[in-house]
Design an enzyme around this catalytic site. Structure first.
Site, PDB file in Angstrom:
ATOM      1  N   GLY A 257      10.372 -70.642   8.955  1.00 27.52           N
ATOM      2  CA  GLY A 257       9.173 -69.975   8.405  1.00 27.52           C
ATOM      3  C   GLY A 257       8.762 -68.948   9.633  1.00 27.52           C
ATOM      4  O   GLY A 257       9.544 -68.433  10.480  1.00 27.52           O
ATOM      5  N   ARG A 258       7.387 -68.672   9.620  1.00 29.16           N
ATOM      6  CA  ARG A 258       7.044 -67.691  10.833  1.00 29.16           C
ATOM      7  C   ARG A 258       7.311 -68.024  12.101  1.00 29.16           C
ATOM      8  O   ARG A 258       7.696 -67.220  13.057  1.00 29.16           O
ATOM      9  CB  ARG A 258       5.233 -67.593  10.571  1.00 29.16           C
ATOM     10  CG  ARG A 258       5.086 -66.976   9.188  1.00 29.16           C
ATOM     11  CD  ARG A 258       3.466 -67.124   9.059  1.00 29.16           C
ATOM     12  NE  ARG A 258       3.463 -68.670   8.378  1.00 29.16           N
ATOM     13  CZ  ARG A 258       2.575 -68.916   7.447  1.00 29.16           C
ATOM     14  NH1 ARG A 258       1.952 -68.167   6.794  1.00 29.16           N
ATOM     15  NH2 ARG A 258       2.457 -70.124   7.005  1.00 29.16           N
ATOM     16  N   ILE A 259       7.011 -69.492  12.404  1.00 29.86           N
ATOM     17  CA  ILE A 259       7.416 -69.889  14.012  1.00 29.86           C
ATOM     18  C   ILE A 259       8.777 -69.802  14.127  1.00 29.86           C
ATOM     19  O   ILE A 259       9.293 -69.269  15.267  1.00 29.86           O
ATOM     20  CB  ILE A 259       6.751 -71.276  14.199  1.00 29.86           C
ATOM     21  CG1 ILE A 259       5.029 -71.148  13.969  1.00 29.86           C
ATOM     22  CG2 ILE A 259       7.101 -71.539  15.687  1.00 29.86           C
ATOM     23  CD1 ILE A 259       4.313 -72.540  14.261  1.00 29.86           C
TER      24      ILE A 259
ATOM     25  N   HIS B  76       1.542 -82.683  22.375  1.00 26.89           N
ATOM     26  CA  HIS B  76       1.340 -82.092  21.126  1.00 26.89           C
ATOM     27  C   HIS B  76       0.612 -80.579  21.548  1.00 26.89           C
ATOM     28  O   HIS B  76      -0.839 -80.561  21.136  1.00 26.89           O
ATOM     29  CB  HIS B  76       0.662 -82.807  20.203  1.00 26.89           C
ATOM     30  CG  HIS B  76       0.786 -82.349  18.900  1.00 26.89           C
ATOM     31  ND1 HIS B  76       1.059 -83.053  17.654  1.00 26.89           N
ATOM     32  CD2 HIS B  76       0.556 -80.850  18.318  1.00 26.89           C
ATOM     33  CE1 HIS B  76       1.060 -82.159  16.491  1.00 26.89           C
ATOM     34  NE2 HIS B  76       0.799 -81.008  16.826  1.00 26.89           N
TER      35      HIS B  76
ATOM     36  N   GLU C 231       2.426 -90.684  17.449  1.00 27.22           N
ATOM     37  CA  GLU C 231       1.655 -90.312  18.574  1.00 27.22           C
ATOM     38  C   GLU C 231       0.095 -90.522  18.231  1.00 27.22           C
ATOM     39  O   GLU C 231      -0.167 -90.541  17.103  1.00 27.22           O
ATOM     40  CB  GLU C 231       1.844 -88.668  18.664  1.00 27.22           C
ATOM     41  CG  GLU C 231       1.344 -87.848  17.568  1.00 27.22           C
ATOM     42  CD  GLU C 231       1.854 -86.457  17.782  1.00 27.22           C
ATOM     43  OE1 GLU C 231       3.217 -86.096  18.115  1.00 27.22           O
ATOM     44  OE2 GLU C 231       0.972 -85.539  17.553  1.00 27.22           O
TER      45      GLU C 231
ATOM     46  N   ILE D 228       9.036 -79.179  18.265  1.00 29.15           N
ATOM     47  CA  ILE D 228       7.810 -78.727  18.150  1.00 29.15           C
ATOM     48  C   ILE D 228       7.224 -78.681  16.895  1.00 29.15           C
ATOM     49  O   ILE D 228       5.860 -78.336  16.546  1.00 29.15           O
ATOM     50  CB  ILE D 228       7.465 -77.158  19.067  1.00 29.15           C
ATOM     51  CG1 ILE D 228       8.272 -76.234  17.909  1.00 29.15           C
ATOM     52  CG2 ILE D 228       7.897 -77.102  20.348  1.00 29.15           C
ATOM     53  CD1 ILE D 228       7.807 -74.729  18.284  1.00 29.15           C
TER      54      ILE D 228
ATOM     55  N   ARG E 141       6.789 -81.724  14.098  1.00 25.77           N
ATOM     56  CA  ARG E 141       5.916 -82.930  13.775  1.00 25.77           C
ATOM     57  C   ARG E 141       6.750 -84.211  14.236  1.00 25.77           C
ATOM     58  O   ARG E 141       7.994 -84.246  13.956  1.00 25.77           O
ATOM     59  CB  ARG E 141       5.713 -83.148  12.165  1.00 25.77           C
ATOM     60  CG  ARG E 141       4.486 -82.261  11.868  1.00 25.77           C
ATOM     61  CD  ARG E 141       3.151 -82.813  12.265  1.00 25.77           C
ATOM     62  NE  ARG E 141       2.008 -82.179  11.851  1.00 25.77           N
ATOM     63  CZ  ARG E 141       1.552 -81.078  12.458  1.00 25.77           C
ATOM     64  NH1 ARG E 141       1.911 -80.612  13.630  1.00 25.77           N
ATOM     65  NH2 ARG E 141       0.612 -80.350  11.900  1.00 25.77           N
TER      66      ARG E 141
HETATM   67  C1  8YV Z   1      -2.362 -78.393  16.511  1.00 27.62           C
HETATM   68  C2  8YV Z   1      -0.262 -78.378  15.055  1.00 27.62           C
HETATM   69  O1  8YV Z   1      -2.427 -78.327  17.833  1.00 27.62           O
HETATM   70  O2  8YV Z   1      -1.216 -76.516  13.856  1.00 27.62           O
HETATM   71  C3  8YV Z   1      -0.302 -77.502  13.782  1.00 27.62           C
HETATM   72  O3  8YV Z   1       0.219 -77.736  12.851  1.00 27.62           O
HETATM   73  O4  8YV Z   1       0.410 -79.037  15.002  1.00 27.62           O
HETATM   74  C4  8YV Z   1      -0.977 -77.895  16.172  1.00 27.62           C
HETATM   75  O5  8YV Z   1      -1.029 -76.439  16.461  1.00 27.62           O
HETATM   76  C5  8YV Z   1      -3.289 -79.369  15.923  1.00 27.62           C
HETATM   77  O6  8YV Z   1      -2.775 -79.761  14.733  1.00 27.62           O
HETATM   78  C6  8YV Z   1      -4.624 -78.607  15.633  1.00 27.62           C
HETATM   79  O7  8YV Z   1      -5.376 -79.168  14.820  1.00 27.62           O
END
Ligand code: 8YV
Length: 330
Positions: A154-156, A285, A267, A236, A238
């Site tokens: 995806g984007r990331i 996280h 977590e 990075i 889930r």
């Molecule tokens: C957040 C994340 O830190 O955006 C997401 O999906 O996992 C993290 O960037 C967190 O969930 C912020 O609410």
């Protein structure tokens, strides 16, 4: 004025901005609420500002019939039952885009820290164990010029591919539910392969796929067994995508060189074995946690809440709604 709840502590200016439009109840002490407490706080409120940590499920929705909008400052929304919200005509929004580059930076940093043994060597130094230089002292793996594997494009994932291909001269291979078009692949310098090939080829594998039943333990013992013993794995995405126990075992037995983990099963509790392994870099996280990005995520969640529930000229299409059809349903 409509009533909304901000379920976690957030930047004060966001609370102030929401306060112009809504009657806001907040949690600036960041108290840990059980779901029953969250349900209680939500009584009579039409909107809720959440993060990735509050579970919004059918039980909560049924107990909070006045709720009309759930606006999250996370891009991942596995904590929100989207189908249950849509069925009850509750608008849901997430916070994509604003965190893409920051999260990609962090994924790269974590991968590099694992490959180059940065955390492990720092602990050694702080413990006063550095007495002399050694030819192979903390000699790790190269990053530049190696093969970067990306699971989830995806984007990331794409932002990570750009860093690898264009910044570090890496050969980039990826696997995703759907293949990118040829132009996008060429622009990124990324090649589509099967998941099995990805596992076999990657010198450094980064996971950036969404979590759900289909991706639970996408990386388990069988997948780890396909990876090179010199490879690194970075998660990075889930917790739950990786079988943490299987990973700890592979790291312990050096069937995998190192890992960088920002997310964990269950977590903030961690599998104790992970804490004792030298060859894993552990972070709480924080992949999206640059200050400007966290502010942008929170502002985007507020934009969505204001557009969804605001009145007059403030009302509009929430910029990043996941189920905009609930607004059109009348
Ligand atoms: C957040 C994340 O830190 O955006 C997401 O999906 O996992 C993290 O960037 C967190 O969930 C912020 O609410």
């Amino acid at each position: 004025m409509k009533k909304v709840l901000v379920a976690r502590a957030v930047f004060p200016e966001v609370i102030e901005r929401l306060g112009v439009v809504f009657e806001v109840t907040h949690n600036q002490d960041d108290a840990v609420w059980t779901q029953a407490q969250l349900i209680d706080k939500l009584q009579g409120r039409e909107g809720v500002f959440v993060t990735g940590t509050e579970a919004i499920d059918a039980k909560l929705l049924d107990a909070c019939p006045q709720l009309r909008a759930v606006c999250s400052m996370a891009v991942g929304y596995n904590n929100i039952d989207l189908a249950a919200c849509t069925a009850r005509r509750v608008l849901v929004s997430n916070a994509p885009d604003v965190l893409t580059e920051t999260t990609a930076d962090f994924g790269f940093a974590l991968m590099m820290a694992a490959a180059r043994r940065i955390a492990e060597s720092e602990h050694f130094l702080r413990a006063g164990q550095w007495t002399r230089w050694g030819h192979d002292l903390f000699a790790g793996a190269d990053v530049h010029g190696t093969t970067l594997g990306i699971l989830g494009m995806g984007r990331i994932g794409q932002a990570i591919a750009r860093r690898g291909a264009h910044g570090f001269g890496m050969a980039v291979v990826y696997h995703n539910r759907s293949r990118l078009d040829a132009d996008t692949e060429a622009g990124l310098g990324a090649r589509y392969v099967s998941k099995e090939q990805l596992l076999r080829d990657a010198d450094h594998l980064i996971l950036v796929l969404p979590y759900g039943p289909a991706s639970h333990h996408a990386i388990g013992a069988a997948e780890l067994a396909l990876m090179k013993p010199t490879a690194t794995l970075t998660n990075i995405a889930r917790g739950g995508i990786v079988d943490d126990a299987a990973l700890a075992e592979a790291l312990h037995e050096r069937r995998l060189a190192a890992a960088g983990l920002d997310v964990f099963e269950g977590e903030p509790a961690l599998l104790p074995a992970l804490l004792t392994l030298p060859n894993v870099v552990l972070t709480p996280h924080i992949a999206s946690a640059s200050l400007p990005t966290r502010r942008a995520m929170a502002e985007l969640a507020a934009d969505n809440l204001i557009a969804a529930l605001g009145e007059g000229e403030r009302a509009g299409a929430p910029p990043t709604a996941l189920n905009p059809q609930v607004l059109r349903a009348g």
